[in-house]
Design a protein around this motif. Structure first.
Motif, short mmCIF file in Angstrom:
data_model
loop_
_atom_site.label_atom_id
_atom_site.label_comp_id
_atom_site.label_asym_id
_atom_site.label_seq_id
_atom_site.Cartn_x
_atom_site.Cartn_y
_atom_site.Cartn_z
N TYR A 38 0.81 -1.22 0.00
CA TYR A 38 0.00 0.00 0.00
C TYR A 38 0.84 1.26 0.00
CZ TYR A 38 0.76 0.26 5.10
OH TYR A 38 1.32 0.33 6.36
N CYS A 39 2.17 1.12 0.03
CA CYS A 39 3.03 2.29 0.07
C CYS A 39 4.07 2.29 -1.04
CB CYS A 39 3.74 2.37 1.43
SG CYS A 39 4.93 3.71 1.60
N MET A 40 4.83 1.20 -1.14
CA MET A 40 5.98 1.16 -2.06
C MET A 40 6.05 -0.22 -2.73
SD MET A 40 9.77 2.39 -0.87
CE MET A 40 10.91 3.19 -2.02
N PRO A 41 5.04 -0.60 -3.51
CA PRO A 41 4.98 -1.95 -4.07
C PRO A 41 6.19 -2.28 -4.93
CG PRO A 41 3.36 -0.50 -5.11
CD PRO A 41 3.92 0.24 -3.94
N ALA A 42 6.72 -3.48 -4.75
CA ALA A 42 7.95 -3.88 -5.41
C ALA A 42 7.84 -3.84 -6.93
CB ALA A 42 8.35 -5.29 -4.96
#
Length: 343
Positions: A38-42
């Motif tokens: 939800y923030c920094m998806p790979a």
């Protein structure tokens, strides 16, 4: 509020809705060792993102920046990321910031995975408050929610090390998503009840553009309160101060406090007195802002001139995104990514 050096309280800037500036969230690095979906998806953010040290504000620039913010009313500073504990020589920076006259509250938000080895140095440098982001206790689920890069044992060890170093009461922030980690609500509450730490549930918000947010994923604070109250009866507490983002509750059995941040179901824009600065020196006057203002040119002119520029920028602020969302009013659909400004 304490008198601000160089500027009388009566002349401190207010934005277009009459809101003062009290709270600065400052990112010290854009990189993170986790890839939370939800923030920094790979799949959307490269492994080496944010590791270019040349793009970040220097410690000297950061100190000038914070002193400028204090001149126009800021008394609270929270260091964020990315993951701030990845910033080299961070205790040195904290020691510099802790000496600034007029800055009453210095805090840091971390995912906790690197905290065990740094907690004592942070405390000795002058840090007084810590918030740890923690969305699950179950090891497999925690690993998945960190993008396959985190271990819950490391975070719990970090929390224990922080307490041993003198951080008596941490805030533990948890974002609950429907169908993802709802089953962690009661285990998290049970784990932190009686610990002295304050667990806070945060509604899943539409921050950024790369997380595929949907309102169907939101579990409201009211739903969570009802679920928890049925297991451990609670009573409402008064806010510690006007503009506090979390509504506070206490367990009736005396086993501590719990909080709820309700940006989706109960917007609190009217009392928002926060600004955010990214690691590369851009000012964002709202968590849901579409774009920021580069502060580096103003920083080059020194603390006093920089403070004047900040006052001008704050006086133009008109943000109230969450209230517009609640009214289904026209608003920008493009937002700065959460990992750039620390949530």
């Amino acid at each position: 509020m304490n008198a601000v050096p160089g500027l009388p309280p009566s002349s401190l800037p207010l934005d277009r809705h009459g809101r003062p500036l009290r709270d600065l969230r400052l990112s010290v690095i854009e990189a993170c060792n986790f890839r939370c979906p939800y923030c920094m998806p790979a799949e959307r953010v490269a492994d080496d993102y944010g590791l270019d040290a040349a793009a970040r504000l220097s410690f000297e620039e950061i100190e000038t920046l914070v002193r400028g913010f204090v001149r126009i009313g800021v008394t609270k500073l929270r260091l964020t990321g990315g993951e701030p504990l990845l910033r080299k020589r961070l205790p040195e920076l904290i020691e510099r910031l802790a000496r600034i006259d007029g800055l009453d509250d210095l805090a840091l938000t971390t995912n906790g995975s690197l905290l065990a080895r740094q907690a004592r140095a942070l405390r000795e440098a002058g840090l007084r408050r810590l918030t740890v982001s923690l969305d699950a206790l179950a090891p497999d689920l925690f690993r998945r929610l960190s993008g396959g890069r985190g271990e819950i044992a490391d975070v719990l060890a970090g929390i224990a090390a922080a307490q041993e170093a003198g951080f008596d009461s941490l805030k533990i922030n948890c974002v609950i998503q429907r169908g993802v980690n709802e089953d962690q609500v009661l285990p998290l509450a049970e784990h932190f009840r009686g610990s002295g730490h304050v667990l806070r549930f945060i509604e899943y918000m539409d921050v950024g553009n790369c997380n595929g947010w949907s309102e169907q994923g939101v579990v409201t604070s009211q739903e969570l309160r009802d679920r928890l109250h049925a297991r451990w009866p609670m009573r409402a507490l008064d806010a510690n101060y006007r503009g506090e983002v979390a509504s506070r509750y206490a367990y009736l059995d005396g086993r501590g406090e719990i909080g709820f941040v309700s940006s989706i179901s109960a917007p609190f824009c009217g009392d928002c007195h926060r600004s955010r600065v990214s690691a590369d020196g851009r000012l964002y006057t709202c968590l849901f802002a579409a774009e920021g203002t580069d502060l580096r040119p103003a920083l080059a002119h020194g603390e006093a001139a920089f403070a004047q520029r900040l006052a001008e920028l704050w006086s133009r602020r008109n943000d109230r995104y969450s209230e517009l969302r609640a009214m289904d009013a026209p608003r920008s659909k493009r937002h700065v990514e959460m990992f750039l400004i620390g949530g």
